[in-house]
Design a protein around this motif. Structure first.
Motif, PDB file in Angstrom:
ATOM      1  N   VAL A 265       0.834  -1.198   0.000  1.00  0.00           N
ATOM      2  CA  VAL A 265       0.000   0.000   0.000  1.00  0.00           C
ATOM      3  C   VAL A 265       0.872   1.252   0.000  1.00  0.00           C
ATOM      4  N   ASN A 266       1.941   1.243   0.803  1.00  0.00           N
ATOM      5  CA  ASN A 266       2.787   2.427   0.889  1.00  0.00           C
ATOM      6  C   ASN A 266       3.522   2.709  -0.415  1.00  0.00           C
ATOM      7  N   MET A 267       3.923   1.648  -1.134  1.00  0.00           N
ATOM      8  CA  MET A 267       4.585   1.846  -2.424  1.00  0.00           C
ATOM      9  C   MET A 267       3.670   2.593  -3.386  1.00  0.00           C
ATOM     10  N   ALA A 268       2.399   2.185  -3.413  1.00  0.00           N
ATOM     11  CA  ALA A 268       1.430   2.868  -4.269  1.00  0.00           C
ATOM     12  C   ALA A 268       1.111   4.265  -3.725  1.00  0.00           C
ATOM     13  N   PHE A 269       1.028   4.355  -2.399  1.00  0.00           N
ATOM     14  CA  PHE A 269       0.632   5.601  -1.752  1.00  0.00           C
ATOM     15  C   PHE A 269       1.658   6.705  -1.979  1.00  0.00           C
ATOM     16  N   ILE A 270       2.943   6.368  -1.837  1.00  0.00           N
ATOM     17  CA  ILE A 270       3.986   7.385  -1.989  1.00  0.00           C
ATOM     18  C   ILE A 270       4.050   7.889  -3.430  1.00  0.00           C
ATOM     19  N   GLU A 271       3.840   6.995  -4.402  1.00  0.00           N
ATOM     20  CA  GLU A 271       3.841   7.433  -5.803  1.00  0.00           C
ATOM     21  C   GLU A 271       2.692   8.395  -6.078  1.00  0.00           C
ATOM     22  N   GLU A 272       1.497   8.050  -5.582  1.00  0.00           N
ATOM     23  CA  GLU A 272       0.341   8.917  -5.794  1.00  0.00           C
ATOM     24  C   GLU A 272       0.531  10.259  -5.088  1.00  0.00           C
ATOM     25  N   ASN A 292      -8.827   5.355   6.075  1.00  0.00           N
ATOM     26  CA  ASN A 292      -9.313   4.076   5.547  1.00  0.00           C
ATOM     27  C   ASN A 292      -8.294   2.963   5.750  1.00  0.00           C
ATOM     28  N   MET A 293      -7.025   3.288   5.542  1.00  0.00           N
ATOM     29  CA  MET A 293      -5.989   2.270   5.701  1.00  0.00           C
ATOM     30  C   MET A 293      -5.842   1.822   7.153  1.00  0.00           C
ATOM     31  N   MET A 294      -6.036   2.733   8.084  1.00  0.00           N
ATOM     32  CA  MET A 294      -6.019   2.355   9.498  1.00  0.00           C
ATOM     33  C   MET A 294      -7.005   1.212   9.757  1.00  0.00           C
ATOM     34  N   LYS A 295      -8.219   1.365   9.251  1.00  0.00           N
ATOM     35  CA  LYS A 295      -9.248   0.349   9.466  1.00  0.00           C
ATOM     36  C   LYS A 295      -8.908  -0.949   8.746  1.00  0.00           C
ATOM     37  N   VAL A 327       3.452 -13.375  19.461  1.00  0.00           N
ATOM     38  CA  VAL A 327       2.989 -13.012  18.122  1.00  0.00           C
ATOM     39  C   VAL A 327       2.025 -11.832  18.147  1.00  0.00           C
ATOM     40  N   PHE A 328       1.077 -11.835  19.074  1.00  0.00           N
ATOM     41  CA  PHE A 328       0.013 -10.826  19.068  1.00  0.00           C
ATOM     42  C   PHE A 328       0.539  -9.403  19.268  1.00  0.00           C
ATOM     43  N   PRO A 329       1.398  -9.142  20.272  1.00  0.00           N
ATOM     44  CA  PRO A 329       1.932  -7.774  20.386  1.00  0.00           C
ATOM     45  C   PRO A 329       2.862  -7.399  19.233  1.00  0.00           C
ATOM     46  N   LEU A 330       3.573  -8.372  18.652  1.00  0.00           N
ATOM     47  CA  LEU A 330       4.452  -8.062  17.518  1.00  0.00           C
ATOM     48  C   LEU A 330       3.641  -7.624  16.296  1.00  0.00           C
ATOM     49  N   ILE A 331       2.489  -8.236  16.093  1.00  0.00           N
ATOM     50  CA  ILE A 331       1.609  -7.797  15.000  1.00  0.00           C
ATOM     51  C   ILE A 331       1.091  -6.386  15.269  1.00  0.00           C
ATOM     52  N   MET A 332       0.778  -6.103  16.529  1.00  0.00           N
ATOM     53  CA  MET A 332       0.332  -4.750  16.865  1.00  0.00           C
ATOM     54  C   MET A 332       1.435  -3.731  16.584  1.00  0.00           C
ATOM     55  N   TYR A 333       2.672  -4.093  16.879  1.00  0.00           N
ATOM     56  CA  TYR A 333       3.799  -3.213  16.547  1.00  0.00           C
ATOM     57  C   TYR A 333       3.854  -2.959  15.037  1.00  0.00           C
ATOM     58  N   ALA A 334       3.656  -4.019  14.257  1.00  0.00           N
ATOM     59  CA  ALA A 334       3.680  -3.877  12.798  1.00  0.00           C
ATOM     60  C   ALA A 334       2.580  -2.924  12.324  1.00  0.00           C
ATOM     61  N   ILE A 335       1.405  -3.034  12.913  1.00  0.00           N
ATOM     62  CA  ILE A 335       0.288  -2.157  12.539  1.00  0.00           C
ATOM     63  C   ILE A 335       0.640  -0.695  12.810  1.00  0.00           C
ATOM     64  N   LEU A 336       1.142  -0.422  14.004  1.00  0.00           N
ATOM     65  CA  LEU A 336       1.502   0.947  14.368  1.00  0.00           C
ATOM     66  C   LEU A 336       2.581   1.496  13.441  1.00  0.00           C
ATOM     67  N   ILE A 338       3.294   0.569  10.317  1.00  0.00           N
ATOM     68  CA  ILE A 338       2.792   0.768   8.957  1.00  0.00           C
ATOM     69  C   ILE A 338       1.942   2.037   8.860  1.00  0.00           C
ATOM     70  N   ILE A 339       1.052   2.223   9.813  1.00  0.00           N
ATOM     71  CA  ILE A 339       0.209   3.424   9.795  1.00  0.00           C
ATOM     72  C   ILE A 339       1.077   4.673   9.923  1.00  0.00           C
ATOM     73  N   SER A 340       2.085   4.589  10.776  1.00  0.00           N
ATOM     74  CA  SER A 340       3.004   5.710  10.932  1.00  0.00           C
ATOM     75  C   SER A 340       3.745   6.011   9.630  1.00  0.00           C
ATOM     76  N   THR A 341       4.126   4.960   8.897  1.00  0.00           N
ATOM     77  CA  THR A 341       4.795   5.135   7.604  1.00  0.00           C
ATOM     78  C   THR A 341       3.874   5.811   6.604  1.00  0.00           C
ATOM     79  N   ASN A 342       2.615   5.417   6.585  1.00  0.00           N
ATOM     80  CA  ASN A 342       1.662   6.031   5.664  1.00  0.00           C
ATOM     81  C   ASN A 342       1.413   7.498   6.009  1.00  0.00           C
ATOM     82  N   VAL A 343       1.324   7.794   7.294  1.00  0.00           N
ATOM     83  CA  VAL A 343       1.155   9.184   7.723  1.00  0.00           C
ATOM     84  C   VAL A 343       2.346  10.024   7.274  1.00  0.00           C
ATOM     85  N   ALA A 344       3.546   9.430   7.361  1.00  0.00           N
ATOM     86  CA  ALA A 344       4.778  10.152   7.032  1.00  0.00           C
ATOM     87  C   ALA A 344       4.920  10.454   5.543  1.00  0.00           C
TER      88      ALA A 344
END
Length: 469
Positions: A265-272, A292-295, A327-336, A338-344
């Motif tokens: 998503v970020n690869m497409a997002f940064i180009e747009e 939308n991506m957060m959800k 596994v569960f907290p590591l996935i939560m870290y990944a979510i945070l 990724i969203i931070s990368t998209n915001v940036a």
């Protein structure tokens, strides 16, 4: 920001990245039954070194290649940018390679694994240059096919060196090295980038300075991201040992599935964003896309949870069967993250990479300090909690600055509600058996397939039409 173009690019990059990014997830059963936690721990450690050094060696010039090519109007100027970036990269990598080889030959007697590591770093860095150049030229199908071909080669070498010959750590390093080499050869054959490089023209020093001025802050940003995501490996190796790092690495493989989606998503997002940053309605479209991506990220992870719990039921008495709780907290870290990368992305689009760097450094420092201070008290949990707190700090800082500078706001209520739902479902699945998780997983999957059926249909239609741009 064109929504149809955005979805189409996600589709193209999904095909290419599904193979390469999902590859780590597909290898999880092989790691579980054929690779010791010690070997996996050291391989993960070497990859961390690679991710730290690669942007430093070439000043993350690949970021400039993408931005400057997309901003050029003529093919001649686009080729000129690529030539400048690749020439600089080849020169820097040649010098670095010769110096590192001299160092290890002089100071190390047993340098086999280090030799493979040096080549792994070299090939990974070149792979990034060729991948970004291919994306910049918008040869998206070639990019996608490159991911598929290199992943197939990597898988073949893993089967050969790990399962058949049982090479362990050296087999993992050699497989990665050869997979990257396959990628570069394929992309070069399709794009002929080296023909641009070796034209009889002088190096455009002024252009190179502009490119380095743009990418230099991103080096520190990428290294800070490394500090946020990979510094913990060094702490684990030093305080807890390679075996524990292997257990941590295995649990972290599942977050790569989330990272795969986020990267696409970020690869497409940064180009747009780079193309549309001067549009009058850029702010509103950017804000809606991130919300939308957060959800979507959170909902995607809800589907993963029962599937992961079911997988762990088959691990039996391996080195990794007790790592599910991580596994569960590591996935939560990944979510945070990724969203931070998209915001940036807004900071790259507006050429304010200094803010991007500042927020990443803040998050990395929080992570490093927390991990070091609490490692003797919390053990492996100090690393995981440090990553979560650091990434949330980075996300919060980026969103606050984006609101102040660009009036971009985000739907925090929905985000925090989804976090509560995520950990509630994690608790339910962790404490229930095989069949409950199967039923739960099927129910979640069907719900979200129905919810996003229009988007999925649009994605499938665009790919069937064979669009490449």
């Amino acid at each position: 920001m064109n929504n149809s173009s955005f979805i189409r690019k996600i589709g193209i990059y999904f095909i290419g990245n599904f193979s390469s990014k999902m590859f780590s997830a597909l290898l999880i059963p092989i790691y579980a039954f054929y690779v010791s936690s010690r070997d996996l721990g050291y391989f993960d450690y070497y990859q961390s070194i690679m991710l730290m050094l690669a942007p430093i060696l070439v000043v993350a010039i690949w970021e400039s290649i993408l931005k400057f090519v997309l901003n050029e109007q003529t093919q001649k100027r686009k080729n000129h940018v690529i030539r400048t970036g690749v020439l600089f990269s080849l020169a820097m990598l040649t010098i670095s390679y010769l110096l590192s080889m001299m160092f290890f030959l002089i100071f190390f007697n047993n340098y086999n694994s280090w030799f493979l590591l040096i080549n792994m770093i070299l090939l990974y860095t070149l792979g990034q240059i060729w991948l970004y150049s291919t994306r910049a030229l918008q040869k998206n199908k070639i990019f996608a096919m490159g991911g598929i071909i290199s992943t197939g080669a990597n898988l073949l070498f893993i089967l050969l060196f790990i399962i058949i010959f049982n090479f362990g750590l050296k087999g993992l390093l050699l497989s990665f090295f050869l997979g990257q080499l396959t990628l570069i050869i394929y992309l070069e054959k399709k794009t002929n980038i080296l023909k641009l490089v070796f034209k009889n023209e002088k190096l455009d020093v002024l252009l190179l300075k502009r490119m380095l001025k743009y990418s230099a802050p991103l080096v520190l940003n990428l290294v800070s991201i490394w500090g946020l995501s990979s510094f913990g490996r060094f702490i684990i190796i030093y305080f807890l040992g390679a075996e524990m790092n292997g257990v941590y690495s295995f649990a972290n493989k599942f977050s790569l599935i989330v990272n795969m989606l986020g990267t696409i998503v970020n690869m497409a997002f940064i180009e747009e964003a780079l193309i549309a940053n001067k549009d009058s309605d850029f702010r509103l479209k950017f804000e809606n896309q991130v919300n939308n991506m957060m959800k979507i990220f959170m909902e995607f992870c809800l589907i993963l949870i029962p599937a992961i719990v079911i997988f762990y039921k088959f691990l039996g008495n391996t080195d990794y069967n007790e790592s599910l709780i991580l596994v569960f907290p590591l996935i939560m870290y990944a979510i945070l993250n990724i969203i931070s990368t998209n915001v940036a992305t807004v900071y790259q689009a507006k050429e304010q990479t200094n803010i991007l760097l500042f927020t990443t450094v803040i998050g990395a420092l929080v992570n490093v300090v927390f991990s070091i201070v609490f490692i003797n008290i919390l053990g492996i949990w100090s690393i995981i909690l440090g990553q979560i707190i650091g990434s949330f700090t980075m996300l919060l800082t980026r969103t606050k600055i984006a609101k102040l500078k660009f009036s971009i706001d985000y739907n925090w209520k929905v985000f925090f509600l989804l976090i509560v739902i995520y950990f509630s479902i994690s608790f339910i699945c962790f404490n229930n058996g095989f069949w409950i998780n199967i039923l739960f997983g099927i129910g979640l999957l069907m719900y979200y397939l129905l919810k996003y059926k229009k988007n999925l249909y649009q994605l499938a239609s665009m790919f069937r039409n064979g669009e490449d741009k």
